[in-house]
Design a protein around this motif. Structure first.
Motif, PDB file in Angstrom:
ATOM      1  N   GLN A  12      20.998  15.909 -11.472  1.00 50.37           N
ATOM      2  CA  GLN A  12      21.260  17.304 -11.173  1.00 50.37           C
ATOM      3  C   GLN A  12      22.702  17.653 -11.515  1.00 50.37           C
ATOM      4  OE1 GLN A  12      19.198  16.224  -7.276  1.00 50.37           O
ATOM      5  NE2 GLN A  12      19.240  18.475  -7.186  1.00 50.37           N
ATOM      6  N   GLN A  13      22.932  18.928 -11.770  1.00 50.22           N
ATOM      7  CA  GLN A  13      24.263  19.402 -12.179  1.00 50.22           C
ATOM      8  C   GLN A  13      25.391  18.826 -11.309  1.00 50.22           C
ATOM      9  OE1 GLN A  13      24.301  20.750 -15.346  1.00 50.22           O
ATOM     10  NE2 GLN A  13      25.273  22.619 -14.640  1.00 50.22           N
ATOM     11  N   ALA A  14      25.309  19.013 -10.000  1.00 49.15           N
ATOM     12  CA  ALA A  14      26.394  18.593  -9.111  1.00 49.15           C
ATOM     13  C   ALA A  14      26.595  17.082  -9.118  1.00 49.15           C
ATOM     14  CB  ALA A  14      26.133  19.073  -7.687  1.00 49.15           C
ATOM     15  N   ILE A  15      25.521  16.327  -9.280  1.00 46.99           N
ATOM     16  CA  ILE A  15      25.629  14.865  -9.292  1.00 46.99           C
ATOM     17  C   ILE A  15      26.202  14.395 -10.619  1.00 46.99           C
ATOM     18  CG2 ILE A  15      24.308  12.714  -9.188  1.00 46.99           C
ATOM     19  CD1 ILE A  15      22.445  14.209  -7.164  1.00 46.99           C
ATOM     20  N   VAL A  16      25.707  14.931 -11.716  1.00 49.77           N
ATOM     21  CA  VAL A  16      26.228  14.547 -13.041  1.00 49.77           C
ATOM     22  C   VAL A  16      27.727  14.847 -13.121  1.00 49.77           C
ATOM     23  CG1 VAL A  16      26.133  15.065 -15.522  1.00 49.77           C
ATOM     24  CG2 VAL A  16      24.006  14.775 -14.216  1.00 49.77           C
ATOM     25  N   GLU A  17      28.143  15.986 -12.584  1.00 49.04           N
ATOM     26  CA  GLU A  17      29.573  16.350 -12.603  1.00 49.04           C
ATOM     27  C   GLU A  17      30.424  15.326 -11.875  1.00 49.04           C
ATOM     28  OE1 GLU A  17      29.730  20.327 -11.025  1.00 49.04           O
ATOM     29  OE2 GLU A  17      28.665  21.147 -12.767  1.00 49.04           O
ATOM     30  N   ARG A  18      29.919  14.765 -10.787  1.00 49.69           N
ATOM     31  CA  ARG A  18      30.677  13.753 -10.028  1.00 49.69           C
ATOM     32  C   ARG A  18      30.835  12.456 -10.809  1.00 49.69           C
ATOM     33  NH1 ARG A  18      27.601  14.643  -4.649  1.00 49.69           N
ATOM     34  NH2 ARG A  18      26.733  12.643  -5.218  1.00 49.69           N
ATOM     35  N   PHE A  19      29.986  12.213 -11.792  1.00 51.26           N
ATOM     36  CA  PHE A  19      30.027  10.980 -12.563  1.00 51.26           C
ATOM     37  C   PHE A  19      30.699  11.159 -13.922  1.00 51.26           C
ATOM     38  CE2 PHE A  19      27.179   9.831  -9.292  1.00 51.26           C
ATOM     39  CZ  PHE A  19      27.201   8.453  -9.213  1.00 51.26           C
ATOM     40  N   ALA A  20      31.260  12.330 -14.175  1.00 53.45           N
ATOM     41  CA  ALA A  20      31.852  12.636 -15.481  1.00 53.45           C
ATOM     42  C   ALA A  20      32.938  11.650 -15.894  1.00 53.45           C
ATOM     43  CB  ALA A  20      32.388  14.063 -15.494  1.00 53.45           C
ATOM     44  N   GLY A  21      33.718  11.139 -14.964  1.00 53.25           N
ATOM     45  CA  GLY A  21      34.807  10.217 -15.299  1.00 53.25           C
ATOM     46  C   GLY A  21      34.418   8.753 -15.295  1.00 53.25           C
ATOM     47  N   VAL A  22      33.167   8.447 -14.998  1.00 54.74           N
ATOM     48  CA  VAL A  22      32.714   7.057 -14.933  1.00 54.74           C
ATOM     49  C   VAL A  22      32.470   6.550 -16.346  1.00 54.74           C
ATOM     50  CG1 VAL A  22      30.881   5.533 -14.085  1.00 54.74           C
ATOM     51  CG2 VAL A  22      31.703   7.412 -12.652  1.00 54.74           C
ATOM     52  N   GLU A  23      33.073   5.415 -16.659  1.00 54.73           N
ATOM     53  CA  GLU A  23      32.988   4.863 -18.019  1.00 54.73           C
ATOM     54  C   GLU A  23      31.551   4.676 -18.491  1.00 54.73           C
ATOM     55  OE1 GLU A  23      34.225   0.776 -20.314  1.00 54.73           O
ATOM     56  OE2 GLU A  23      35.493   1.456 -18.665  1.00 54.73           O
ATOM     57  N   SER A  24      30.683   4.183 -17.623  1.00 56.15           N
ATOM     58  CA  SER A  24      29.299   3.931 -18.022  1.00 56.15           C
ATOM     59  C   SER A  24      28.504   5.217 -18.250  1.00 56.15           C
ATOM     60  CB  SER A  24      28.598   3.055 -16.985  1.00 56.15           C
ATOM     61  OG  SER A  24      28.611   3.686 -15.723  1.00 56.15           O
ATOM     62  N   TYR A  48      10.412  14.814 -12.448  1.00 55.78           N
ATOM     63  CA  TYR A  48      11.800  14.953 -12.006  1.00 55.78           C
ATOM     64  C   TYR A  48      11.815  14.963 -10.483  1.00 55.78           C
ATOM     65  CZ  TYR A  48      13.025  16.255 -16.761  1.00 55.78           C
ATOM     66  OH  TYR A  48      13.219  16.246 -18.114  1.00 55.78           O
ATOM     67  N   VAL A  49      12.736  14.217  -9.922  1.00 51.02           N
ATOM     68  CA  VAL A  49      12.920  14.208  -8.476  1.00 51.02           C
ATOM     69  C   VAL A  49      14.322  14.730  -8.205  1.00 51.02           C
ATOM     70  CG1 VAL A  49      12.987  12.810  -6.389  1.00 51.02           C
ATOM     71  CG2 VAL A  49      11.363  12.237  -8.223  1.00 51.02           C
ATOM     72  N   VAL A  50      14.400  15.774  -7.390  1.00 48.62           N
ATOM     73  CA  VAL A  50      15.694  16.384  -7.066  1.00 48.62           C
ATOM     74  C   VAL A  50      15.854  16.444  -5.554  1.00 48.62           C
ATOM     75  CG1 VAL A  50      15.761  17.746  -9.203  1.00 48.62           C
ATOM     76  CG2 VAL A  50      14.776  18.742  -7.126  1.00 48.62           C
ATOM     77  N   VAL A  51      17.102  16.417  -5.118  1.00 47.81           N
ATOM     78  CA  VAL A  51      17.387  16.600  -3.703  1.00 47.81           C
ATOM     79  C   VAL A  51      17.689  18.080  -3.478  1.00 47.81           C
ATOM     80  CG1 VAL A  51      19.847  15.991  -3.901  1.00 47.81           C
ATOM     81  CG2 VAL A  51      18.695  15.730  -1.719  1.00 47.81           C
ATOM     82  N   GLY A  52      17.100  18.641  -2.425  1.00 42.00           N
ATOM     83  CA  GLY A  52      17.323  20.054  -2.134  1.00 42.00           C
ATOM     84  C   GLY A  52      16.976  20.377  -0.694  1.00 42.00           C
ATOM     85  N   GLY A  82      24.133  23.809  -8.452  1.00 38.61           N
ATOM     86  CA  GLY A  82      24.299  22.359  -8.392  1.00 38.61           C
ATOM     87  C   GLY A  82      23.013  21.590  -8.227  1.00 38.61           C
ATOM     88  N   THR A  83      21.963  22.227  -7.721  1.00 47.24           N
ATOM     89  CA  THR A  83      20.692  21.527  -7.515  1.00 47.24           C
ATOM     90  C   THR A  83      19.847  21.465  -8.781  1.00 47.24           C
ATOM     91  OG1 THR A  83      19.525  23.516  -6.790  1.00 47.24           O
ATOM     92  CG2 THR A  83      20.566  22.164  -5.070  1.00 47.24           C
ATOM     93  N   ALA A  84      20.166  22.274  -9.769  1.00 47.56           N
ATOM     94  CA  ALA A  84      19.370  22.313 -11.001  1.00 47.56           C
ATOM     95  C   ALA A  84      19.493  21.001 -11.769  1.00 47.56           C
ATOM     96  CB  ALA A  84      19.836  23.466 -11.884  1.00 47.56           C
ATOM     97  N   VAL A  85      18.405  20.611 -12.417  1.00 44.49           N
ATOM     98  CA  VAL A  85      18.445  19.453 -13.310  1.00 44.49           C
ATOM     99  C   VAL A  85      19.419  19.777 -14.434  1.00 44.49           C
ATOM    100  CG1 VAL A  85      17.099  18.041 -14.924  1.00 44.49           C
ATOM    101  CG2 VAL A  85      16.088  18.753 -12.745  1.00 44.49           C
ATOM    102  N   HIS A  86      20.214  18.789 -14.850  1.00 45.79           N
ATOM    103  CA  HIS A  86      21.193  19.013 -15.913  1.00 45.79           C
ATOM    104  C   HIS A  86      20.472  19.558 -17.154  1.00 45.79           C
ATOM    105  CE1 HIS A  86      24.274  18.314 -18.910  1.00 45.79           C
ATOM    106  NE2 HIS A  86      25.130  18.248 -17.901  1.00 45.79           N
TER     107      HIS A  86
END
Length: 187
Positions: A12-24, A48-52, A82-86
């Motif tokens: 999800q948008q908000a989760i992907v954003e939190r991982f933007a700086g992670v090398e992997s 797709y499984v999302v948290v909401g 933020g809950t939307a799938v990327h």
């Protein structure tokens, strides 16, 4: 006859954003998109499984350390951006979206009902984070007697060592662990 389904969890948008700086995370979304496209082409259901949560988060207890902080911020209220799938891996017509209320894809959702109604007996797991939704879902799905495959490079965690231990030592006890390319070649 049972078939497999590809689960795309918490991308999800908000989760992907939190991982933007992670090398992997470099190359993660394009690799996941290719895997999703291959699944669709092979008529493997993509779920797709999302948290909401409802507005005000009435599903969240103050005793829940993981989710109680979300109440103050209003994060993951259904319908928020933020809950939307990327968008890079967004659902297409025919895909199914399941909303969960806890870490496991099964907790507080109708995922089990959807899987059984569609005669799914095997799950192919991807998602963010390896130590969160993937771990919790592997454990619960194994207890529910699903055949399990974890796509090691289809999972992402902020801690590379935790990811490594899970995919190399923990998950193989309950699931087949392979790379996305290997799984796609077998379709």
């Amino acid at each position: 006859m049972s078939r497999d389904a590809l689960l795309v969890m918490d991308v999800q948008q908000a989760i992907v954003e939190r991982f933007a700086g992670v090398e992997s995370a470099v190359g993660y979304l394009p690799r996941l998109r290719s895997t999703i496209e291959a699944a669709r082409a092979a008529d493997v259901p993509v779920i797709y499984v999302v948290v909401g949560f409802r507005a005000g988060h009435p599903e969240v207890s103050g005793r829940n350390k993981t989710f109680s902080a979300l109440v103050q911020s209003g994060a993951f209220a259904e319908g928020t951006a933020g809950t939307a799938v990327h968008p890079e891996v967004a659902p297409q017509p025919g895909d199914i979206v399941v909303t969960k209320k806890r870490v496991s894809a099964f907790a507080g959702s109708d995922l089990d009902m959807v899987l059984r109604a569609n005669q799914v007996g095997g799950l192919v797991l991807t998602g963010i984070a390896t130590s969160g939704v993937v771990l919790s879902t592997v454990r619960q799905a194994a207890d529910l007697d699903f055949r399990l495959t974890v796509l090691a490079d289809g999972c992402l965690d902020a801690d590379a060592e935790v990811h490594r231990v899970l995919v190399e030592k923990v998950f193989p006890r309950q699931a087949e662990v392979v790379g996305s390319e290997e799984w796609v070649k077998g379709l």
